[in-house]
Enzyme design. Structure first.
Site, PDB file in Angstrom:
ATOM      1  N   LEU A  24       0.786  -1.307   0.019  1.00 32.69           N
ATOM      2  CA  LEU A  24      -0.091  -0.097  -0.032  1.00 32.69           C
ATOM      3  C   LEU A  24       0.940   1.307   0.110  1.00 32.69           C
ATOM      4  CD1 LEU A  24      -2.677  -1.128   2.511  1.00 32.69           C
ATOM      5  CD2 LEU A  24      -2.774  -1.359   0.411  1.00 32.69           C
ATOM      6  N   HIS A  25       0.411   2.161  -0.798  1.00 31.11           N
ATOM      7  CA  HIS A  25       0.928   3.654  -0.792  1.00 31.11           C
ATOM      8  C   HIS A  25      -0.302   4.922  -0.689  1.00 31.11           C
ATOM      9  CE1 HIS A  25      -0.608   3.684  -4.892  1.00 31.11           C
ATOM     10  NE2 HIS A  25       0.300   2.570  -5.058  1.00 31.11           N
ATOM     11  N   HIS A  28      -3.450   4.226  -2.823  1.00 31.94           N
ATOM     12  CA  HIS A  28      -4.217   3.216  -2.157  1.00 31.94           C
ATOM     13  C   HIS A  28      -5.091   3.957  -1.090  1.00 31.94           C
ATOM     14  CE1 HIS A  28      -1.368   0.049  -3.638  1.00 31.94           C
ATOM     15  NE2 HIS A  28      -2.409  -0.201  -4.505  1.00 31.94           N
ATOM     16  N   GLN A  52      -4.439 -12.235 -13.421  1.00 29.76           N
ATOM     17  CA  GLN A  52      -4.157 -11.225 -14.392  1.00 29.76           C
ATOM     18  C   GLN A  52      -2.609 -10.775 -14.856  1.00 29.76           C
ATOM     19  OE1 GLN A  52      -5.885  -8.523 -11.317  1.00 29.76           O
ATOM     20  NE2 GLN A  52      -4.140  -7.009 -11.706  1.00 29.76           N
ATOM     21  N   MET A 175       2.147   7.589  -8.190  1.00 32.16           N
ATOM     22  CA  MET A 175       2.297   6.402  -7.061  1.00 32.16           C
ATOM     23  C   MET A 175       1.931   5.322  -7.620  1.00 32.16           C
ATOM     24  SD  MET A 175       2.084   7.936  -3.488  1.00 32.16           S
ATOM     25  CE  MET A 175       2.900   9.335  -2.782  1.00 32.16           C
ATOM     26  N   SER A 176       2.809   3.967  -7.441  1.00 29.68           N
ATOM     27  CA  SER A 176       2.403   2.592  -7.933  1.00 29.68           C
ATOM     28  C   SER A 176       3.398   1.827  -7.133  1.00 29.68           C
ATOM     29  CB  SER A 176       2.707   2.720  -9.386  1.00 29.68           C
ATOM     30  OG  SER A 176       2.790   1.346  -9.962  1.00 29.68           O
ATOM     31  N   ARG A 178       4.568  -0.647  -8.188  1.00 34.02           N
ATOM     32  CA  ARG A 178       5.869  -1.219  -9.280  1.00 34.02           C
ATOM     33  C   ARG A 178       6.575  -0.117  -9.249  1.00 34.02           C
ATOM     34  NH1 ARG A 178       1.621  -3.872 -12.350  1.00 34.02           N
ATOM     35  NH2 ARG A 178       2.054  -5.973 -12.648  1.00 34.02           N
TER      36      ARG A 178
HETATM   37  P1  AMP Z   1      -3.474  -2.193  -7.028  1.00 34.42           P
HETATM   38  O1  AMP Z   1      -3.084  -2.341  -5.782  1.00 34.42           O
HETATM   39  O2  AMP Z   1      -2.134  -1.542  -7.925  1.00 34.42           O
HETATM   40  O3  AMP Z   1      -4.280  -2.810  -7.937  1.00 34.42           O
HETATM   41  O4  AMP Z   1      -4.195  -0.849  -7.067  1.00 34.42           O
HETATM   42  C1  AMP Z   1      -5.601  -0.965  -6.212  1.00 34.42           C
HETATM   43  C2  AMP Z   1      -6.341   0.351  -6.601  1.00 34.42           C
HETATM   44  O5  AMP Z   1      -5.689   1.411  -6.270  1.00 34.42           O
HETATM   45  C3  AMP Z   1      -6.712   0.497  -7.945  1.00 34.42           C
HETATM   46  O6  AMP Z   1      -8.098   1.113  -8.187  1.00 34.42           O
HETATM   47  C4  AMP Z   1      -5.668   1.634  -8.556  1.00 34.42           C
HETATM   48  O7  AMP Z   1      -6.243   2.374  -9.361  1.00 34.42           O
HETATM   49  C5  AMP Z   1      -5.679   2.390  -7.151  1.00 34.42           C
HETATM   50  N1  AMP Z   1      -4.428   3.050  -7.332  1.00 34.42           N
HETATM   51  C6  AMP Z   1      -2.932   2.743  -7.504  1.00 34.42           C
HETATM   52  N2  AMP Z   1      -2.307   3.764  -7.588  1.00 34.42           N
HETATM   53  C7  AMP Z   1      -2.790   4.804  -7.466  1.00 34.42           C
HETATM   54  C8  AMP Z   1      -2.559   6.072  -7.258  1.00 34.42           C
HETATM   55  N3  AMP Z   1      -1.414   6.853  -7.513  1.00 34.42           N
HETATM   56  N4  AMP Z   1      -3.559   7.168  -7.171  1.00 34.42           N
HETATM   57  C9  AMP Z   1      -4.744   6.786  -7.105  1.00 34.42           C
HETATM   58  N5  AMP Z   1      -5.308   5.699  -7.072  1.00 34.42           N
HETATM   59  C10 AMP Z   1      -4.261   4.578  -7.148  1.00 34.42           C
END
Ligand code: AMP
Length: 272
Positions: A24-25, A28, A52, A175-176, A178
């Site tokens: 988480l960041h 999230h 996926q 933010m990601s 990855r």
């Molecule tokens: P993930 O864990 O990457 O599958 O992301 C889970 C949820 O968090 C998804 O709905 C993403 O679009 C959202 N999300 C990921 N990164 C961001 C970000 N930088 N800003 C807003 N939402 C995000």
């Protein structure tokens, strides 16, 4: 989870749901804070969904840190952190998938052909487990958000989908989870995405309306950064994701760029 959600709903509570793959960041957490505001009970899930990831993608190495995630979720606070294992989600396999059509056959769908089928299937399963009134998704994954909205409409889910704006690092990088893959020297190249998107916004503000010119300028800027390979750059209708030739209404510019071996995505609105 199903029993718990049924109890809560019977007691008159509303449920908000944020599905994630963990690590988480702040992005999230923004979804979680928004969900916290909009319902009585906040449920978040952490599940790295094998369906996926294609063979050769980063399923095995995808970053995971359940202890830190649990601590961060508590700060929101999340009421229920749902962390199913593979057996709970796919049991002895899965013979039935949700396959989005046209919206999934472009942009990220071209280089990741099974990705959106995996996403739509797991989101369907999680929705059936959690039974939320609302679910929150990030605009960072713009194509995913459009596909989920369309799936909910097409398959008559009784859940309201809420999109949340992208949360960025101070220098603009979206933010990601990855981003953890980026080596220090690649971190600068990762700025090519947000910088070039901002440049496109400035060009539109200055009167440029032709998509081809905007895409050309964007590609040129990305190429100035070392170690970048463009997967796609598009300007699309926000709902149908179809290419737009002339910016005569609010549309979206979206891209995927590989920085070294890390594939990054980003998008921003273009408003004439
Ligand atoms: P993930 O864990 O990457 O599958 O992301 C889970 C949820 O968090 C998804 O709905 C993403 O679009 C959202 N999300 C990921 N990164 C961001 C970000 N930088 N800003 C807003 N939402 C995000």
């Amino acid at each position: 989870m199903q029993l718990r959600s049924r109890e809560l709903i019977r007691a008159g509570r509303t449920l908000a749901f944020v599905p994630t793959m963990g690590f988480l960041h702040e992005g999230h957490l923004a979804l979680m804070h928004e969900g916290r505001q909009r319902a009585d009970i906040l449920v978040a899930s952490i599940y790295v969904n094998p369906a996926q990831f294609a063979p050769g993608e980063d399923f095995e190495t995808y970053p995971r840190d359940m202890a830190t995630d649990a601590r961060l979720a508590r700060t929101v606070p999340v009421d229920i952190l749902f962390t199913p294992d593979d057996r709970a989600i796919y049991g002895d396999g899965c013979q039935t998938y949700v396959t989005p059509q046209d919206l999934a056959n472009r942009m990220c769908g071209l280089s990741r052909p099974i990705f959106f089928r995996g996403v739509a299937t797991v989101v369907t399963k999680l929705f059936h487990m959690v039974n939320p009134h609302i679910a929150l998704f990030g605009e960072k994954d713009f194509q995913q958000l459009a596909i989920i909205r369309r799936m909910v409409k097409d398959l008559n889910f009784q859940v309201k989908i809420v999109g949340v704006p992208t949360v960025r690092e101070p220098d603009g990088l979206a933010m990601s989870s990855r981003n953890a893959y980026l080596k220090p020297n690649q971190r600068q190249a990762a700025l090519s995405l947000s910088r070039s998107l901002r440049q496109a916004q400035r060009l539109v503000a200055a009167g440029e309306t032709r998509a081809v010119n905007l895409i050309e300028a964007t590609a040129a800027m990305i190429c100035l950064f070392p170690d970048t390979v463009i997967d796609y750059i598009v300007i699309v209708d926000t709902e149908t994701l179809e290419d737009v030739d002339v910016i005569d209404r609010p549309v979206r510019m979206a891209m995927a760029v590989k920085v070294g071996t890390t594939r990054l995505i980003d998008n921003m609105p273009l408003t004439p």
